[in-house]
Design a protein around this motif. Sequence first.
Motif, PDB file in Angstrom:
ATOM      1  N   LYS A 212      39.760  25.497  56.737  1.00 12.24           N
ATOM      2  CA  LYS A 212      38.770  26.474  56.276  1.00 12.24           C
ATOM      3  C   LYS A 212      38.618  26.417  54.756  1.00 12.24           C
ATOM      4  CE  LYS A 212      37.485  31.318  56.922  1.00 12.24           C
ATOM      5  NZ  LYS A 212      37.867  32.599  57.566  1.00 12.24           N
ATOM      6  N   ASN A 216      35.238  25.210  52.407  1.00 12.69           N
ATOM      7  CA  ASN A 216      34.639  26.018  51.339  1.00 12.69           C
ATOM      8  C   ASN A 216      34.956  25.468  49.945  1.00 12.69           C
ATOM      9  OD1 ASN A 216      33.922  27.614  53.468  1.00 12.69           O
ATOM     10  ND2 ASN A 216      35.012  29.433  52.808  1.00 12.69           N
ATOM     11  N   ASP A 248      43.125  34.332  53.770  1.00  8.41           N
ATOM     12  CA  ASP A 248      41.865  34.153  54.483  1.00  8.41           C
ATOM     13  C   ASP A 248      40.744  34.941  53.813  1.00  8.41           C
ATOM     14  OD1 ASP A 248      40.175  33.268  56.640  1.00  8.41           O
ATOM     15  OD2 ASP A 248      40.395  35.255  57.519  1.00  8.41           O
ATOM     16  N   ASN A 249      41.063  36.154  53.379  1.00  8.85           N
ATOM     17  CA  ASN A 249      40.082  37.002  52.691  1.00  8.85           C
ATOM     18  C   ASN A 249      39.641  36.362  51.378  1.00  8.85           C
ATOM     19  OD1 ASN A 249      39.063  39.472  53.779  1.00  8.85           O
ATOM     20  ND2 ASN A 249      39.627  40.451  51.855  1.00  8.85           N
ATOM     21  N   LYS A 252      37.207  33.598  52.136  1.00  4.11           N
ATOM     22  CA  LYS A 252      35.892  34.113  52.543  1.00  4.11           C
ATOM     23  C   LYS A 252      35.031  34.475  51.339  1.00  4.11           C
ATOM     24  CE  LYS A 252      37.330  36.235  56.927  1.00  4.11           C
ATOM     25  NZ  LYS A 252      37.550  37.530  57.617  1.00  4.11           N
ATOM     26  N   TYR A 253      35.651  35.129  50.364  1.00  5.93           N
ATOM     27  CA  TYR A 253      34.896  35.634  49.221  1.00  5.93           C
ATOM     28  C   TYR A 253      35.095  34.780  47.969  1.00  5.93           C
ATOM     29  CZ  TYR A 253      34.334  39.691  52.204  1.00  5.93           C
ATOM     30  OH  TYR A 253      34.028  40.518  53.254  1.00  5.93           O
ATOM     31  N   VAL A 306      30.309  36.629  56.250  1.00 10.07           N
ATOM     32  CA  VAL A 306      31.673  36.124  56.131  1.00 10.07           C
ATOM     33  C   VAL A 306      32.457  36.243  57.424  1.00 10.07           C
ATOM     34  CG1 VAL A 306      31.778  36.626  53.676  1.00 10.07           C
ATOM     35  CG2 VAL A 306      32.497  38.371  55.292  1.00 10.07           C
TER      36      VAL A 306
END
Length: 348
Positions: A212, A216, A248-249, A252-253, A306
């Motif tokens: 992941k 990104n 993980d957060n 995402k951001y 997200v």
Amino acid sequence: MSTRFKKSYKFALKSAMYISLVSCISLLALEFFFFNASWWFYSLELLLVFVICFFIIQYRVEHFIYRRIQKIYDNVSLLEHSDLRPKAVTTDMVTLTQEIQNFAKVKKIEIESLQVREEYRREFLGNISHELKTPLFTVQSYLETLIDGAVDDLNVRDQYLDRATQGVERLIYIVKDLDMISKLESGNLHLNISTFDIIASIKDAFNFLEYKAKKNNISLLFDLSYNKPIYVRGDKERIGQVITNLIDNSIKYGKNKGTTEVSIENLVDSKLIIRITDNGEGIKKEFIPRLFERFYRIDKSGSRVVGGSGLGLSIVKHIVEAHGEHIYVESSYGYGSEFSFTIEKAKQ
């Protein structure tokens, strides 16, 4: 706009009549018995009038005010408020005013608290209905399409069944997260406390989220080279979940070609603090106090770009607090965020 008062002359009129009547009778009695009295007679007469006026006014004020104050106490006692149930009704205006002010202050706080809870309840119901209806409608639409005849096309059938399965898995994921939060809040989730290597847990989270992060263009790294294990006390699985959710957060951001850095520092002799820092979009100050609420979203558009259940940070907070520890967040909008939590060191 100034308050307008309604004037009433009944109290003054009745009090004046009582004082005049009693004073007149008293003076006539004194003059009858002491007709040609000297100066002491007039002194006695003045004293008597003063005493009579004092007792009449005191009686009238107590009687008049008592009845009205008693009504106030009776009315507010319907609210069963312990702060306004003294042993005896008082006619002292300072005391009464203070009690009423305290009562009003407490009630104001209670009302504001109820308003906040009501707002939270509305948002929570709105958010959970949104989170549940999206996968439900997805599953429903694909199954209805298959029922209407698409099941005969093998390619469409397999594709739609796969998407319906994903919707069901999302529902299960949300329900499991809700179940975990309810258990954490009620204290029914048992923690398996043991000694484990926090470095290994962080590396496991890096490995799990490696794909992941690469997708990104985000680098996962330590601030230092940790060549030796660092042992801590806690529930290894739950703490691993905390680390994974926070990393993980940050992914995402995070921003493209950004970084997520994990550091471990000594806080006090018996505590460590784990920091997860990113250089992503950051969080505005007004959103920070509500970050750990269930389903709370900074993005109110409902786009859910997200992904996720919206329960990750709430679960993190409850797990950390179940260990008797604390979680912190610092963020600068446009520059990145840092989430950190404390954990107990293992005795060497």
